[in-house]
Scaffold this motif. Structure first.
Motif, PDB file in Angstrom:
ATOM      1  N   TYR A  41      11.152 -14.039  -4.201  1.00 56.79           N
ATOM      2  CA  TYR A  41       9.713 -14.087  -3.975  1.00 56.79           C
ATOM      3  C   TYR A  41       9.368 -14.484  -2.534  1.00 56.79           C
ATOM      4  CZ  TYR A  41       9.506 -19.233  -4.207  1.00 56.79           C
ATOM      5  OH  TYR A  41       9.658 -20.583  -3.956  1.00 56.79           O
ATOM      6  N   ILE A  42      10.290 -15.166  -1.853  1.00 58.48           N
ATOM      7  CA  ILE A  42      10.036 -15.549  -0.462  1.00 58.48           C
ATOM      8  C   ILE A  42      10.014 -14.302   0.427  1.00 58.48           C
ATOM      9  CG2 ILE A  42      11.007 -16.738   1.538  1.00 58.48           C
ATOM     10  CD1 ILE A  42       9.581 -18.589  -0.381  1.00 58.48           C
ATOM     11  N   PHE A  43      10.962 -13.405   0.203  1.00 55.23           N
ATOM     12  CA  PHE A  43      10.954 -12.163   0.980  1.00 55.23           C
ATOM     13  C   PHE A  43       9.734 -11.313   0.634  1.00 55.23           C
ATOM     14  CE2 PHE A  43      15.628 -13.007   1.263  1.00 55.23           C
ATOM     15  CZ  PHE A  43      15.686 -13.072   2.649  1.00 55.23           C
ATOM     16  N   GLU A  44       9.337 -11.347  -0.643  1.00 54.14           N
ATOM     17  CA  GLU A  44       8.117 -10.625  -1.018  1.00 54.14           C
ATOM     18  C   GLU A  44       6.900 -11.240  -0.328  1.00 54.14           C
ATOM     19  OE1 GLU A  44       8.202 -10.866  -5.252  1.00 54.14           O
ATOM     20  OE2 GLU A  44       9.563  -9.146  -5.484  1.00 54.14           O
ATOM     21  N   ASP A  45       6.893 -12.559  -0.208  1.00 52.55           N
ATOM     22  CA  ASP A  45       5.814 -13.226   0.535  1.00 52.55           C
ATOM     23  C   ASP A  45       5.824 -12.801   2.002  1.00 52.55           C
ATOM     24  OD1 ASP A  45       5.030 -14.523  -1.744  1.00 52.55           O
ATOM     25  OD2 ASP A  45       5.889 -16.472  -1.196  1.00 52.55           O
ATOM     26  N   CYS A  46       7.006 -12.601   2.550  1.00 53.13           N
ATOM     27  CA  CYS A  46       7.109 -12.124   3.936  1.00 53.13           C
ATOM     28  C   CYS A  46       6.486 -10.733   4.068  1.00 53.13           C
ATOM     29  CB  CYS A  46       8.574 -12.077   4.379  1.00 53.13           C
ATOM     30  SG  CYS A  46       9.355 -13.689   4.630  1.00 53.13           S
ATOM     31  N   CYS A  47       6.763  -9.856   3.099  1.00 53.66           N
ATOM     32  CA  CYS A  47       6.160  -8.514   3.115  1.00 53.66           C
ATOM     33  C   CYS A  47       4.639  -8.613   3.113  1.00 53.66           C
ATOM     34  CB  CYS A  47       6.616  -7.709   1.895  1.00 53.66           C
ATOM     35  SG  CYS A  47       8.371  -7.311   1.827  1.00 53.66           S
ATOM     36  N   PHE A  48       4.135  -9.438   2.229  1.00 59.15           N
ATOM     37  CA  PHE A  48       2.684  -9.588   2.123  1.00 59.15           C
ATOM     38  C   PHE A  48       2.098 -10.193   3.400  1.00 59.15           C
ATOM     39  CE2 PHE A  48      -1.077 -12.110   0.771  1.00 59.15           C
ATOM     40  CZ  PHE A  48      -1.873 -11.062   0.342  1.00 59.15           C
ATOM     41  N   ALA A  49       2.804 -11.169   3.990  1.00 59.37           N
ATOM     42  CA  ALA A  49       2.319 -11.803   5.216  1.00 59.37           C
ATOM     43  C   ALA A  49       2.226 -10.795   6.364  1.00 59.37           C
ATOM     44  CB  ALA A  49       3.229 -12.965   5.599  1.00 59.37           C
TER      45      ALA A  49
ATOM     46  N   MET B  42      21.578  -4.696   2.608  1.00 61.28           N
ATOM     47  CA  MET B  42      22.132  -5.535   1.536  1.00 61.28           C
ATOM     48  C   MET B  42      21.132  -5.743   0.400  1.00 61.28           C
ATOM     49  SD  MET B  42      24.217  -8.473   3.637  1.00 61.28           S
ATOM     50  CE  MET B  42      22.715  -9.199   4.322  1.00 61.28           C
ATOM     51  N   SER B  43      19.841  -5.793   0.734  1.00 63.97           N
ATOM     52  CA  SER B  43      18.811  -5.991  -0.288  1.00 63.97           C
ATOM     53  C   SER B  43      17.479  -5.520   0.276  1.00 63.97           C
ATOM     54  CB  SER B  43      18.724  -7.474  -0.700  1.00 63.97           C
ATOM     55  OG  SER B  43      18.460  -8.286   0.446  1.00 63.97           O
ATOM     56  N   ASN B  44      16.548  -5.247  -0.616  1.00 65.61           N
ATOM     57  CA  ASN B  44      15.228  -4.823  -0.145  1.00 65.61           C
ATOM     58  C   ASN B  44      14.128  -5.405  -1.029  1.00 65.61           C
ATOM     59  OD1 ASN B  44      15.977  -2.996  -2.314  1.00 65.61           O
ATOM     60  ND2 ASN B  44      14.231  -1.730  -1.703  1.00 65.61           N
ATOM     61  N   TYR B  45      12.934  -5.518  -0.455  1.00 70.32           N
ATOM     62  CA  TYR B  45      11.817  -6.201  -1.115  1.00 70.32           C
ATOM     63  C   TYR B  45      10.513  -5.502  -0.742  1.00 70.32           C
ATOM     64  CZ  TYR B  45      15.602  -9.593  -0.964  1.00 70.32           C
ATOM     65  OH  TYR B  45      16.832 -10.179  -1.053  1.00 70.32           O
ATOM     66  N   PHE B  46       9.548  -5.536  -1.677  1.00 72.92           N
ATOM     67  CA  PHE B  46       8.258  -4.912  -1.443  1.00 72.92           C
ATOM     68  C   PHE B  46       7.136  -5.945  -1.526  1.00 72.92           C
ATOM     69  CE2 PHE B  46      10.861  -1.353  -2.778  1.00 72.92           C
ATOM     70  CZ  PHE B  46      10.408  -0.308  -1.972  1.00 72.92           C
ATOM     71  N   SER B  47       6.054  -5.633  -0.842  1.00 66.44           N
ATOM     72  CA  SER B  47       4.865  -6.476  -0.928  1.00 66.44           C
ATOM     73  C   SER B  47       4.354  -6.462  -2.368  1.00 66.44           C
ATOM     74  CB  SER B  47       3.785  -5.953   0.021  1.00 66.44           C
ATOM     75  OG  SER B  47       2.681  -6.820   0.035  1.00 66.44           O
ATOM     76  N   PRO B  48       4.104  -7.640  -2.958  1.00 61.47           N
ATOM     77  CA  PRO B  48       3.750  -7.699  -4.378  1.00 61.47           C
ATOM     78  C   PRO B  48       2.307  -7.323  -4.689  1.00 61.47           C
ATOM     79  CG  PRO B  48       3.787  -9.901  -3.443  1.00 61.47           C
ATOM     80  CD  PRO B  48       4.260  -8.974  -2.350  1.00 61.47           C
ATOM     81  N   LYS B  49       1.453  -7.266  -3.676  1.00 65.25           N
ATOM     82  CA  LYS B  49       0.037  -6.951  -3.911  1.00 65.25           C
ATOM     83  C   LYS B  49      -0.575  -6.441  -2.608  1.00 65.25           C
ATOM     84  CE  LYS B  49      -1.226 -11.792  -3.062  1.00 65.25           C
ATOM     85  NZ  LYS B  49      -1.906 -12.994  -3.597  1.00 65.25           N
ATOM     86  N   PRO B  50      -1.694  -5.741  -2.696  1.00 71.56           N
ATOM     87  CA  PRO B  50      -2.340  -5.239  -1.473  1.00 71.56           C
ATOM     88  C   PRO B  50      -2.924  -6.390  -0.657  1.00 71.56           C
ATOM     89  CG  PRO B  50      -3.110  -4.063  -3.428  1.00 71.56           C
ATOM     90  CD  PRO B  50      -2.370  -5.275  -3.904  1.00 71.56           C
ATOM     91  N   PRO B  51      -3.043  -6.205   0.656  1.00 77.05           N
ATOM     92  CA  PRO B  51      -3.690  -7.232   1.482  1.00 77.05           C
ATOM     93  C   PRO B  51      -5.198  -7.221   1.262  1.00 77.05           C
ATOM     94  CG  PRO B  51      -3.210  -5.291   2.804  1.00 77.05           C
ATOM     95  CD  PRO B  51      -2.608  -5.033   1.444  1.00 77.05           C
ATOM     96  N   GLU B  52      -5.860  -8.198   1.800  1.00 76.07           N
ATOM     97  CA  GLU B  52      -7.322  -8.257   1.686  1.00 76.07           C
ATOM     98  C   GLU B  52      -7.950  -7.283   2.678  1.00 76.07           C
ATOM     99  OE1 GLU B  52      -9.063 -12.083   1.907  1.00 76.07           O
ATOM    100  OE2 GLU B  52      -7.774 -12.962   0.371  1.00 76.07           O
ATOM    101  N   TRP B  53      -9.048  -6.655   2.242  1.00 72.67           N
ATOM    102  CA  TRP B  53      -9.801  -5.762   3.136  1.00 72.67           C
ATOM    103  C   TRP B  53     -11.224  -5.628   2.618  1.00 72.67           C
ATOM    104  CZ3 TRP B  53     -12.390  -1.218   1.992  1.00 72.67           C
ATOM    105  CH2 TRP B  53     -12.965  -0.572   3.091  1.00 72.67           C
ATOM    106  N   ALA B  54     -12.173  -5.544   3.540  1.00 70.97           N
ATOM    107  CA  ALA B  54     -13.570  -5.271   3.206  1.00 70.97           C
ATOM    108  C   ALA B  54     -14.160  -4.469   4.355  1.00 70.97           C
ATOM    109  CB  ALA B  54     -14.347  -6.571   3.002  1.00 70.97           C
ATOM    110  N   PRO B  55     -15.152  -3.609   4.083  1.00 73.50           N
ATOM    111  CA  PRO B  55     -15.762  -2.817   5.162  1.00 73.50           C
ATOM    112  C   PRO B  55     -16.367  -3.710   6.233  1.00 73.50           C
ATOM    113  CG  PRO B  55     -16.475  -2.041   3.004  1.00 73.50           C
ATOM    114  CD  PRO B  55     -15.758  -3.333   2.784  1.00 73.50           C
ATOM    115  N   GLY B  56     -16.416  -3.187   7.450  1.00 76.66           N
ATOM    116  CA  GLY B  56     -17.018  -3.926   8.551  1.00 76.66           C
ATOM    117  C   GLY B  56     -16.053  -4.886   9.208  1.00 76.66           C
TER     118      GLY B  56
END
Length: 600
Positions: A502-510, A579-593
């Protein structure tokens, strides 16, 4: 008899209109120098009293020499304060004598936010004029397109209002939502599209795509050309068909519409078109059910002449996939446009994608060209070397600089072009690349600095585990649909303090959270980019990559790890050591403007 006479008259009128447009292109490309001089004079005389020009001492002068001497070549960061003043409610006369009607949100970004490109009603009419140039050119190579329909997928994006009350939205969204688009009847025979306007203006991406695809399938053999603006979006549409063809065929067989389509205006519009057609449904099912989808486009839309998509620049990565689905149908890049202005058209639309050359239309804006060199160790030339349109040299590369009617003066667009030839006295350009862009999947453009800062932020998450990032690079992976960013990380870590998944997944999201608003919009709203992936590679991988580069001729004294890789052998080398791979667990935040705008 009357219908035949009317048809003959319509054909003559269309031919005359096409000939006038082709003659216009001939005239302006022949007299490019004089046309450009008139354009600059018109822009400067019309904006003589604006604050920006007065501040630089122009004081009403309209001659080219004074303009070049006093007005600096600028980037967006230079003019951003003035643009923000107008966006915040101050008078348009800061930059333009004509009222700014809205802002186009560019896919380029400034400090993570969309650039705001000013436009006026007059400029929008100029874009409409530009659009009218395209089909007469294509008609010379692919005649009779007016006798059928176009399946062209169009979508609107979210819009916002600046603090001063002006709309901020992408240029295509603006054109599609304007009143003339909503109310137009298809008097132009080339604009007879399969998609009802209600399906285009629907902001729900699934409902819009589903209903447009359904109507496109329904019209079938009436379709003579297919496409959308960017290659990535068209491939996404074909992938959508792969996933949902059974539902679409059910609707065609029964003349109904899937209950997931809840927009009343869309349901009503589709109901006017789609009626029960079991034979058509069976034909589509038979084709989609085959093991191979090679050539699926001409197999289903059997009268299609070409695929209308931009496949230059970053979109060239999609050419093999388009050739697979299109069975080598011509890929036609008709135009070169941006949020700033309409630049050029492709006068040889059936040319190979790698040979596409765009001819500048000298009436659209005042164009200048800054010589550039992409060679390592060669400094950029001083802006005083900026050249006029008619002075560029064959084979040389330039960054395009524009002065528009809508308040941009000597503005560096950031596109690198190479002179490929000339149409009369007007240069034709190959699109080379966006300056400093490292990664791009769809409308996103992520440069090296932004990527580095995002990786730096994310790698800090590893510190509590006695781990650190040694080296990294990236790759825009378009082998998946949608495509996604891949980061290759080589790290040091303690065997006594293992890092949880989950730490690497957190890195993806970050990383995703740190990227610009266009990227985040593509992830959240458009879903045109998939979750970011981090691949952890074996220690020593980047040494192997350096060895490969040196063996291929790079200088060991000048070598530095690339922050983005595109060459297949390098990607294969990196992938062989994952050796291993990881994906972002959720989309980032976004809003128009922009983040600091009050969008309530």
């Amino acid at each position: 008899m009357t219908d035949a006479l009317e048809s003959s008259s319509d054909e003559r009128n269309l031919e005359e209109s096409n000939n006038r447009i082709l003659q216009f292109i001939e005239d302006v490309t022949t007299n490019a120098g004089q046309v450009q001089e008139r354009v600059l004079k018109a822009i400067l005389s019309g904006n003589a009293g604006v604050e920006y020009l007065l501040r630089h001492g122009l004081n009403g002068s309209t001659d080219r020499e004074t303009f070049k001497k006093l007005i600096p070549v600028v980037t967006y960061e230079d003019v951003k304060p003035d643009i923000n003043r107008v966006a915040n409610g101050e008078p348009s006369s800061i930059i333009c004598s004509t009222p700014i009607s809205e802002f186009f949100t560019s896919s380029g970004t400034s400090k993570g936010e969309n650039k705001l490109i000013p436009t006026t009603e007059e400029e929008l009419e100029r874009k409409s004029l530009y659009s009218s140039l395209l089909m007469p050119v294509i008609n010379q190579f692919v005649p009779d397109l007016h006798k059928g329909k176009t399946m062209y997928f169009l979508f609107v994006r979210e819009e916002a209002k600046t603090p001063g009350g002006l709309l901020a939205r992408p240029v295509l969204t603006s054109l599609q939502k304007r009143s003339y688009f909503k109310k137009r009847t298809y008097t132009n025979p080339y604009t007879d599209c399969t998609s009802p306007r209600e399906t285009i203006l629907c902001t729900d991406s699934f409902q819009s795509m589903y209903s447009q695809m359904l109507c496109g399938l329904w019209y079938g053999d009436q379709v003579l050309r297919v496409g959308t603006m960017f290659a990535s979006a068209f491939i996404r549409a074909i992938h959508f068909l792969e996933k949902h063809w059974r539902l679409l065929c059910h609707d065609i067989r029964t003349g109904t519409l899937n209950p997931r389509i809840t927009d009343p205006s869309v349901r009503e519009a589709v109901a006017r078109i789609v009626k029960p057609n079991p034979d058509l449904a069976e034909f589509i099912e038979k084709e989609c059910n085959k093991e191979s989808w090679k050539g699926i486009i001409p197999r289903i839309w059997r009268n299609t002449k070409y695929i209308d998509v931009v496949v230059t620049g970053a979109m060239s990565q999609y050419i093999p996939t388009l050739n697979y689905f299109g069975n080598d149908l011509p890929l036609v890049s008709t135009s070169y446009v941006s949020s700033e202005c309409c630049f050029a058209i492709n006068l040889n639309p059936l040319s190979k994608p790698t040979e596409v050359a765009y001819t500048i239309i000298p009436t659209m804006a005042y164009f200048e060209f800054l010589p550039v060199s992409r060679e390592i160790g060669v400094p950029e030339p001083n802006p005083v070397e900026v050249l006029d349109l008619v002075d560029v040299k064959l084979g040389q590369e330039y960054e395009v600089v524009v002065t528009t009617y809508a308040g941009l003066y000597r503005y560096r667009v950031g596109d690198i072009l190479r002179v490929a030839g000339f149409k009369n006295n007007t240069p034709q350009f190959n699109f080379v690349c966006r300056k400093n862009v490292a990664l791009s999947i769809d409308a996103d453009k992520t440069d090296e600095v932004e990527l580095h800062n995002a990786v730096k932020n994310a790698s800090n998450i590893l510190l509590p585990f006695d781990a650190s990032l040694i080296e990294y690079t990236s790759h825009a992976n378009t082998s998946t649909i949608p495509g996604h960013y891949v980061l290759y990380w080589e790290i040091t870590q303690s065997s006594e303090n293992p890092i949880p998944r989950y730490i690497f997944e957190d890195c993806c999201f970050a990383v995703e959270e740190s990227l610009n608003s266009v990227y985040r919009e593509c992830r959240v709203s458009d879903k045109s980019i998939g979750p970011l992936e981090i691949r952890i590679v074996e220690n020593g991988t980047f040494d192997k990559m350096m060895d490969y580069a040196i063996a291929s001729g790079s200088s060991i004294s000048q070598y530095k790890p690339p922050r983005c890789v595109t060459r297949a052998p390098i990607v294969e080398l990196l992938d062989s050591r994952v050796m291993s791979n990881y994906f972002s667990p959720k989309p980032p935040e976004w809003a128009p403007g922009h983040k600091h705008w009050n969008t309530n």
